[in-house]
Design a protein around this motif. Structure first.
Motif, PDB file in Angstrom:
ATOM      1  N   ASP A 196      42.515  41.099  33.469  1.00 33.60           N
ATOM      2  CA  ASP A 196      43.085  41.893  32.364  1.00 33.60           C
ATOM      3  C   ASP A 196      43.718  40.985  31.326  1.00 33.60           C
ATOM      4  N   TRP A 215      29.229  43.978  37.798  1.00 31.51           N
ATOM      5  CA  TRP A 215      29.749  43.369  39.022  1.00 31.51           C
ATOM      6  C   TRP A 215      29.694  44.371  40.172  1.00 31.51           C
ATOM      7  N   TYR A 242      29.651  36.672  38.778  1.00 30.09           N
ATOM      8  CA  TYR A 242      30.291  36.405  37.486  1.00 30.09           C
ATOM      9  C   TYR A 242      29.371  35.555  36.605  1.00 30.09           C
ATOM     10  N   ARG A 301      32.478  44.985  34.403  1.00 31.91           N
ATOM     11  CA  ARG A 301      32.883  45.553  35.698  1.00 31.91           C
ATOM     12  C   ARG A 301      31.758  46.389  36.317  1.00 31.91           C
ATOM     13  N   GLU A 302      31.003  47.091  35.463  1.00 29.98           N
ATOM     14  CA  GLU A 302      29.862  47.856  35.979  1.00 29.98           C
ATOM     15  C   GLU A 302      28.797  46.926  36.563  1.00 29.98           C
ATOM     16  N   PHE A 330      38.527  40.520  34.716  1.00 29.05           N
ATOM     17  CA  PHE A 330      39.102  40.947  35.994  1.00 29.05           C
ATOM     18  C   PHE A 330      40.580  40.593  36.112  1.00 29.05           C
ATOM     19  N   VAL A 381      34.448  44.772  28.647  1.00 30.05           N
ATOM     20  CA  VAL A 381      35.091  44.741  29.972  1.00 30.05           C
ATOM     21  C   VAL A 381      34.496  45.822  30.873  1.00 30.05           C
ATOM     22  N   GLU A 382      34.270  47.006  30.347  1.00 31.82           N
ATOM     23  CA  GLU A 382      33.681  48.084  31.139  1.00 31.82           C
ATOM     24  C   GLU A 382      32.298  47.688  31.659  1.00 31.82           C
TER      25      GLU A 382
END
Length: 92
Positions: A75, A47, A55, A44-45, A73, A40-41
């Protein structure tokens, strides 16, 4: 790693085999949480607040499903079969 798992599957004594499998599954539950957080980290980085990859580009780059990227995104951490439905747009 695959060889190690195959070796466990070939343990002759059934009780010993099941004990070994149970230990592996318990360890993997904790590992999955940490691995998921790292994924997930990175998603997000990549993106980057909308200034980075799309995506679909992230999914292709990481070799994962588009829905997995979307879930990062939202969660959302459950299985696809229990994913909550998107809210319906309000009628005007």
């Amino acid at each position: 790693m695959s060889d190690a798992l195959k070796a466990v599957e070939q343990i002759a004594d059934r009780e010993e085999r099941v004990r070994a499998k149970s230990q592996i599954m318990a360890f993997q539950v904790q590992r999955n949480k940490a691995w998921s957080r790292e994924r997930v980290e990175l998603i997000r980085e990549l993106w980057n607040g909308g200034d980075g990859l799309s995506y679909r580009q992230i999914a292709d780059r990481l070799g994962i499903k588009l829905s997995t990227v979307q879930d990062a995104f939202r969660d959302y951490k459950g299985s696809g079969s229990h994913r909550p439905k998107a809210p319906k747009p309000e009628e005007t």
